[in-house]
Design an enzyme around this catalytic site. Structure first.
Site, PDB file in Angstrom:
ATOM      1  N   LYS A  84      50.171 -12.986 -11.098  1.00 26.17           N
ATOM      2  CA  LYS A  84      50.949 -13.974 -10.352  1.00 26.17           C
ATOM      3  C   LYS A  84      51.387 -15.072 -11.312  1.00 26.17           C
ATOM      4  CE  LYS A  84      50.547 -15.772  -5.652  1.00 26.17           C
ATOM      5  NZ  LYS A  84      49.593 -16.267  -4.662  1.00 26.17           N
TER       6      LYS A  84
HETATM    7  O1  G3P Z   1      48.970 -17.528  -1.693  1.00 27.19           O
HETATM    8  C1  G3P Z   1      49.950 -18.493  -1.617  1.00 27.19           C
HETATM    9  C2  G3P Z   1      50.217 -19.069  -0.253  1.00 27.19           C
HETATM   10  O2  G3P Z   1      50.127 -18.111   0.732  1.00 27.19           O
HETATM   11  C3  G3P Z   1      49.537 -20.357   0.054  1.00 27.19           C
HETATM   12  O3  G3P Z   1      49.588 -20.722   1.398  1.00 27.19           O
HETATM   13  O4  G3P Z   1      48.876 -22.138   3.288  1.00 27.19           O
HETATM   14  O5  G3P Z   1      48.371 -22.869   0.933  1.00 27.19           O
HETATM   15  O6  G3P Z   1      50.689 -22.942   1.808  1.00 27.19           O
HETATM   16  P1  G3P Z   1      49.356 -22.257   1.875  1.00 27.19           P
END
Ligand code: G3P
Length: 218
Positions: A84
């Site tokens: 990533k």
């Molecule tokens: O993995 C990246 C992403 O899904 C993060 O989500 O909820 O931290 O914005 P969030």
């Protein structure tokens, strides 16, 4: 739509893997930090639980550091690890180099179509557009997935789109209607996808009626 789990929590991954419909896992530095283990330890354990793509994020901000760290992460399990990378010029240069090396990548923190084009042109295997964080910023997230899918089709890119930063069941539905290749979903939301009060009521009614039928054969 393929479903991934968006977590680094081993208990959650173990439980979701049992359901049979979760086919991959994505992590990020914030999710890893909650687990109290090193990234290498967590990622190694995840590879024992999920037989599918597992995104492990580099933390270096420099191209050379990303390449070095990405190679180390990939070596943990070349059958499953996806590197990533951030949506920066260094991250996109690294995506180009990893493509040349045959190492799959997931370009993360994508918030608009222009960024998606850059990642697709850089040969990213996956891109992660973030829905919830657009909502948090008071911006429109509903059309992002369908717009990126349209651009992908216009130019025949083979990059797979992973809808990320998913916060609720409606986001999952929007992604599926918008044609996302994959949605990566936190455990709490994944667990809710199967529930509906009418399903619950219907099952209760069937249970009661089946008991009546069973009583006839006694
Ligand atoms: O993995 C990246 C992403 O899904 C993060 O989500 O909820 O931290 O914005 P969030």
């Amino acid at each position: 739509m393929i479903l991934f789990i968006d977590t680094a929590n081993l208990k959650e991954i173990e439980e979701a893997a049992k359901w049979g419909y979760v086919k991959g896992c994505t992590t990020n530095p914030s999710l890893i930090a909650k687990e109290g283990l090193t990234q290498k330890e967590v990622i190694t354990k995840i590879t024992k639980l999920i037989d599918g793509p597992i995104s492990a994020e580099v933390t270096s901000e420099e191209y050379e550091g990303m390449i070095e760290q990405g190679k180390e992460l990939f070596a943990i399990d070349p059958k499953h690890i996806v590197i990533k990378l951030p949506m920066t010029n260094a991250g996109l240069k690294a995506a180009q180099e990893f493509k040349r090396l045959g190492i799959p990548t997931n370009v993360t923190l994508c918030f608009n179509v222009a960024q998606a084009v850059l990642a697709m042109e850089s040969g990213a295997t996956y891109i992660s557009p973030f829905l919830g964080r657009l909502d948090d910023a008071g911006l429109e997230s509903m059309k992002l997935i369908s717009d990126i899918m349209k651009v992908k089709k216009n130019y025949g890119y083979d990059t797979k789109i992973i809808a990320a930063s998913i916060r609720n069941v409606e986001h999952v539905q929007t992604c599926a209607i918008g044609g996302a290749d994959i949605a990566t979903i936190p455990f709490a939301v994944l667990s809710k996808l199967i529930t509906n009060p009418l399903t619950k009521d219907g099952l209760e009614k069937f249970r009661q009626d089946a008991a009546k039928t069973a009583a006839l054969s006694k």
